[in-house]
Design a protein around this motif. Sequence first.
Motif, PDB file in Angstrom:
ATOM      1  N   ALA A   1       0.402  -1.234   0.215  1.00 40.19           N
ATOM      2  CA  ALA A   1       0.175  -0.380  -0.094  1.00 40.19           C
ATOM      3  C   ALA A   1       0.981   0.717  -0.106  1.00 40.19           C
ATOM      4  N   ALA A   2       0.247   2.189  -0.637  1.00 37.41           N
ATOM      5  CA  ALA A   2       1.116   3.186  -1.283  1.00 37.41           C
ATOM      6  C   ALA A   2       0.836   4.923  -0.676  1.00 37.41           C
ATOM      7  N   SER A   3       1.571   5.154  -0.657  1.00 37.33           N
ATOM      8  CA  SER A   3       1.012   6.749   0.101  1.00 37.33           C
ATOM      9  C   SER A   3       1.962   8.018  -0.532  1.00 37.33           C
ATOM     10  N   PRO A   4       1.941   8.608  -0.759  1.00 41.37           N
ATOM     11  CA  PRO A   4       0.288   9.672  -1.010  1.00 41.37           C
ATOM     12  C   PRO A   4      -0.597   9.363  -1.305  1.00 41.37           C
ATOM     13  N   THR A   5       0.015   8.958  -2.621  1.00 35.22           N
ATOM     14  CA  THR A   5      -0.624   8.038  -4.108  1.00 35.22           C
ATOM     15  C   THR A   5      -0.209   7.461  -4.836  1.00 35.22           C
ATOM     16  N   ILE A   6      -0.554   6.765  -5.393  1.00 37.32           N
ATOM     17  CA  ILE A   6       0.188   6.191  -6.623  1.00 37.32           C
ATOM     18  C   ILE A   6       1.331   6.742  -7.413  1.00 37.32           C
ATOM     19  N   GLY A   7       0.298   7.421  -7.942  1.00 36.70           N
ATOM     20  CA  GLY A   7       0.092   8.641  -9.191  1.00 36.70           C
ATOM     21  C   GLY A   7       1.613   9.432  -9.270  1.00 36.70           C
ATOM     22  N   ALA A   8       1.856   9.339  -7.688  1.00 35.94           N
ATOM     23  CA  ALA A   8       3.589   9.727  -7.451  1.00 35.94           C
ATOM     24  C   ALA A   8       5.090   9.357  -7.963  1.00 35.94           C
ATOM     25  N   PHE A   9       4.279   7.886  -8.458  1.00 33.79           N
ATOM     26  CA  PHE A   9       5.373   7.081  -8.704  1.00 33.79           C
ATOM     27  C   PHE A   9       4.930   6.509 -10.377  1.00 33.79           C
ATOM     28  N   SER A  10       6.797   6.217 -11.074  1.00 34.83           N
ATOM     29  CA  SER A  10       6.483   5.880 -12.685  1.00 34.83           C
ATOM     30  C   SER A  10       6.285   4.774 -12.085  1.00 34.83           C
ATOM     31  N   ALA A  11       6.467   3.828 -11.687  1.00 36.90           N
ATOM     32  CA  ALA A  11       7.118   2.639 -10.873  1.00 36.90           C
ATOM     33  C   ALA A  11       6.710   1.916 -10.347  1.00 36.90           C
ATOM     34  N   MET A  12       6.139   1.107 -10.116  1.00 33.27           N
ATOM     35  CA  MET A  12       6.198   0.221  -8.814  1.00 33.27           C
ATOM     36  C   MET A  12       6.470  -1.332  -9.027  1.00 33.27           C
ATOM     37  N   GLY A  13       7.247  -1.470  -7.700  1.00 33.45           N
ATOM     38  CA  GLY A  13       7.505  -2.969  -8.046  1.00 33.45           C
ATOM     39  C   GLY A  13       8.393  -3.702  -6.790  1.00 33.45           C
ATOM     40  N   TRP A  14       8.157  -4.919  -6.727  1.00 32.11           N
ATOM     41  CA  TRP A  14       9.038  -5.947  -5.957  1.00 32.11           C
ATOM     42  C   TRP A  14      10.372  -6.248  -5.976  1.00 32.11           C
ATOM     43  N   TYR A  15      11.725  -6.224  -5.300  1.00 34.06           N
ATOM     44  CA  TYR A  15      12.643  -6.575  -5.385  1.00 34.06           C
ATOM     45  C   TYR A  15      12.803  -7.624  -4.232  1.00 34.06           C
ATOM     46  N   ARG A  16      13.767  -8.545  -3.625  1.00 30.92           N
ATOM     47  CA  ARG A  16      14.068  -9.988  -2.884  1.00 30.92           C
ATOM     48  C   ARG A  16      15.858 -10.136  -2.716  1.00 30.92           C
ATOM     49  N   GLN A  17      15.243  -9.974  -1.190  1.00 33.87           N
ATOM     50  CA  GLN A  17      16.793 -10.214  -1.044  1.00 33.87           C
ATOM     51  C   GLN A  17      16.686 -11.448  -0.102  1.00 33.87           C
ATOM     52  N   SER A  18      18.210 -12.620  -0.066  1.00 26.66           N
ATOM     53  CA  SER A  18      17.982 -13.760   0.537  1.00 26.66           C
ATOM     54  C   SER A  18      19.565 -13.793   1.587  1.00 26.66           C
ATOM     55  N   LEU A  19      19.908 -14.570   2.091  1.00 27.81           N
ATOM     56  CA  LEU A  19      20.526 -13.865   3.169  1.00 27.81           C
ATOM     57  C   LEU A  19      22.331 -14.585   2.382  1.00 27.81           C
ATOM     58  N   GLY A  20      23.043 -13.588   1.972  1.00 30.51           N
ATOM     59  CA  GLY A  20      24.251 -14.027   1.779  1.00 30.51           C
ATOM     60  C   GLY A  20      24.122 -13.259   0.394  1.00 30.51           C
ATOM     61  N   LYS A  21      22.852 -12.757  -0.609  1.00 23.79           N
ATOM     62  CA  LYS A  21      22.754 -12.942  -2.013  1.00 23.79           C
ATOM     63  C   LYS A  21      22.176 -11.064  -1.922  1.00 23.79           C
ATOM     64  N   GLN A  22      22.495 -10.488  -3.087  1.00 27.19           N
ATOM     65  CA  GLN A  22      22.188  -9.196  -3.616  1.00 27.19           C
ATOM     66  C   GLN A  22      20.898  -9.105  -3.402  1.00 27.19           C
ATOM     67  N   ARG A  23      20.368  -8.144  -3.969  1.00 25.07           N
ATOM     68  CA  ARG A  23      18.866  -7.523  -4.158  1.00 25.07           C
ATOM     69  C   ARG A  23      18.655  -8.070  -5.033  1.00 25.07           C
ATOM     70  N   GLU A  24      18.181  -8.560  -5.810  1.00 23.45           N
ATOM     71  CA  GLU A  24      16.471  -8.623  -7.289  1.00 23.45           C
ATOM     72  C   GLU A  24      15.781  -8.610  -7.509  1.00 23.45           C
TER      73      GLU A  24
ATOM     74  N   ALA B   1       4.765  -4.208 -17.281  1.00 23.89           N
ATOM     75  CA  ALA B   1       5.312  -5.474 -16.274  1.00 23.89           C
ATOM     76  C   ALA B   1       6.281  -5.582 -17.063  1.00 23.89           C
ATOM     77  N   ASN B   2       7.306  -6.429 -15.765  1.00 27.03           N
ATOM     78  CA  ASN B   2       9.220  -6.964 -16.358  1.00 27.03           C
ATOM     79  C   ASN B   2       9.000  -8.284 -15.089  1.00 27.03           C
ATOM     80  N   TYR B   3       9.212  -8.866 -15.407  1.00 28.54           N
ATOM     81  CA  TYR B   3      10.093  -9.970 -14.248  1.00 28.54           C
ATOM     82  C   TYR B   3      11.388 -10.308 -14.311  1.00 28.54           C
ATOM     83  N   GLY B   4      11.665 -10.866 -13.131  1.00 32.25           N
ATOM     84  CA  GLY B   4      12.953 -11.471 -13.280  1.00 32.25           C
ATOM     85  C   GLY B   4      12.787 -12.567 -13.915  1.00 32.25           C
ATOM     86  N   ASP B   5      14.101 -13.086 -14.127  1.00 34.67           N
ATOM     87  CA  ASP B   5      14.330 -14.161 -14.852  1.00 34.67           C
ATOM     88  C   ASP B   5      13.848 -16.089 -13.721  1.00 34.67           C
ATOM     89  N   PHE B   6      14.130 -15.772 -13.280  1.00 31.80           N
ATOM     90  CA  PHE B   6      13.769 -16.962 -11.988  1.00 31.80           C
ATOM     91  C   PHE B   6      12.361 -17.325 -11.999  1.00 31.80           C
TER      92      PHE B   6
END
Length: 118
Positions: free
Chosen positions: A23-46, A57-62
């Motif tokens: 959930a984004a505030s103040p408004t989702i219109g303030a952003f050009s894009a939104m997404g999700w990244y993840r980071q597991s132990l010992g790895k870089q955020r992807e 939409a674009n997705y990670g290869d995995f």
Amino acid sequence: QVQLVESGGGLVQPGGSLGLSCAASPTIGAFSAMGWYRQSLGKQRELVAIITGGGGANYGDFVKGRFTISMDKAKNTVFLQMNSLKPEDTAVYYCNARARTQVGLNYWGQGTQVTVSP
């Protein structure tokens, strides 16, 4: 004040499904894009998935067709539906928003843990 509030993480068995919300505030219109990244132990955020205001939409290869990102502008919320989860999907998932008016400015949520385990 920009805020990104994630919800929906947790423990799921391999092959199961889980949905995340941001959930984004103040408004989702303030952003050009939104997404999700993840980071597991010992790895870089992807990058997991990203969606623009126009719906592209674009997705990670995995991801390989297992996840779907969507946006509800009326609710200022971005969703990530994750299916066919694998143990290697275990990570902290972070919501990300890219400022529309300042290139390179990113906002991050606090992160939500996703654990895929029998």
